[in-house]
Design a protein around this motif. Structure first.
Motif, PDB file in Angstrom:
ATOM      1  N   GLN A  13      10.575   0.171  -8.919  1.00  0.00           N
ATOM      2  CA  GLN A  13       9.323  -0.585  -8.935  1.00  0.00           C
ATOM      3  C   GLN A  13       9.304  -1.689  -7.882  1.00  0.00           C
ATOM      4  O   GLN A  13       8.302  -1.895  -7.213  1.00  0.00           O
ATOM      5  N   ASN A  14      10.421  -2.381  -7.703  1.00  0.00           N
ATOM      6  CA  ASN A  14      10.446  -3.489  -6.743  1.00  0.00           C
ATOM      7  C   ASN A  14      10.462  -3.007  -5.298  1.00  0.00           C
ATOM      8  O   ASN A  14      10.269  -3.788  -4.376  1.00  0.00           O
ATOM      9  N   PHE A  16       8.403  -0.474  -4.330  1.00  0.00           N
ATOM     10  CA  PHE A  16       7.140   0.240  -4.130  1.00  0.00           C
ATOM     11  C   PHE A  16       6.410  -0.249  -2.890  1.00  0.00           C
ATOM     12  O   PHE A  16       6.001   0.550  -2.044  1.00  0.00           O
ATOM     13  N   THR A  17       6.234  -1.545  -2.746  1.00  0.00           N
ATOM     14  CA  THR A  17       5.484  -2.092  -1.616  1.00  0.00           C
ATOM     15  C   THR A  17       6.147  -1.735  -0.292  1.00  0.00           C
ATOM     16  O   THR A  17       5.480  -1.302   0.646  1.00  0.00           O
ATOM     17  N   GLU A  18       7.453  -1.888  -0.233  1.00  0.00           N
ATOM     18  CA  GLU A  18       8.179  -1.557   0.993  1.00  0.00           C
ATOM     19  C   GLU A  18       8.039  -0.069   1.315  1.00  0.00           C
ATOM     20  O   GLU A  18       7.786   0.303   2.460  1.00  0.00           O
ATOM     21  N   PHE A  20       5.663   1.987   0.329  1.00  0.00           N
ATOM     22  CA  PHE A  20       4.265   2.255   0.664  1.00  0.00           C
ATOM     23  C   PHE A  20       3.965   1.883   2.107  1.00  0.00           C
ATOM     24  O   PHE A  20       3.387   2.664   2.867  1.00  0.00           O
ATOM     25  N   HIS A  21       4.355   0.674   2.522  1.00  0.00           N
ATOM     26  CA  HIS A  21       4.090   0.231   3.891  1.00  0.00           C
ATOM     27  C   HIS A  21       4.840   1.089   4.906  1.00  0.00           C
ATOM     28  O   HIS A  21       4.302   1.410   5.965  1.00  0.00           O
ATOM     29  N   HIS A  82      -7.384  -2.230   8.268  1.00  0.00           N
ATOM     30  CA  HIS A  82      -7.295  -2.072   6.815  1.00  0.00           C
ATOM     31  C   HIS A  82      -7.933  -0.757   6.367  1.00  0.00           C
ATOM     32  O   HIS A  82      -7.387  -0.066   5.488  1.00  0.00           O
ATOM     33  N   GLU A  85      -5.573   2.011   7.075  1.00  0.00           N
ATOM     34  CA  GLU A  85      -4.480   1.978   6.109  1.00  0.00           C
ATOM     35  C   GLU A  85      -4.929   2.484   4.743  1.00  0.00           C
ATOM     36  O   GLU A  85      -4.171   3.191   4.061  1.00  0.00           O
ATOM     37  N   ALA A  89      -3.492   5.547   2.614  1.00  0.00           N
ATOM     38  CA  ALA A  89      -3.089   5.372   1.213  1.00  0.00           C
ATOM     39  C   ALA A  89      -3.698   6.460   0.340  1.00  0.00           C
ATOM     40  O   ALA A  89      -3.041   6.997  -0.554  1.00  0.00           O
TER      41      ALA A  89
END
Length: 109
Positions: A13-14, A16-18, A20-21, A82, A85, A89
């Motif tokens: 979970q921690n 996820f952002t990394e 995803f980007h 954006h 992106e 996504a």
């Protein structure tokens, strides 16, 4: 099986952002339209370093007419970036649905 494991639903979970980007940037980094927008953004930053300082370093400044125009151009560029992106996504989400269905053996209908 590699495709199934290469899923951000399977990531910590921690991370996820990394993850995803990383995935979206890898898709966009070779696109001409994306690179053009990044180039335009960098040109504005080079021409008006005070705008870069305001945005990236949060240093307050007073905008003159020229800086206001460049700032609006920059906002437009950021909106276009954006949007690109977001589209990536959406595609990544579609891939994740496919991976999920494959993991659940839901594609053998």
């Amino acid at each position: 099986m590699e495709k199934v494991l290469d899923s951000f639903m399977n990531e910590e979970q921690n991370m996820f952002t990394e993850f995803f980007h990383k995935k979206t940037k890898n898709k966009l980094v070779n696109r001409e339209d994306y690179l053009q927008l990044i180039s335009e953004k960098n040109k504005i930053y080079e021409e008006s370093p005070s705008i870069r300082e305001f945005i990236e370093d949060e240093i307050p400044m007073n905008f003159g007419h020229e800086e206001v125009e460049k700032f609006y151009q920059l906002i437009s560029i950021y909106e276009k970036i954006h949007l690109l992106e977001l589209k990536e996504a959406f595609k990544l989400g579609a891939k994740e649905v496919y991976i999920f269905f494959e993991e659940q053996d839901m594609l053998n209908i």
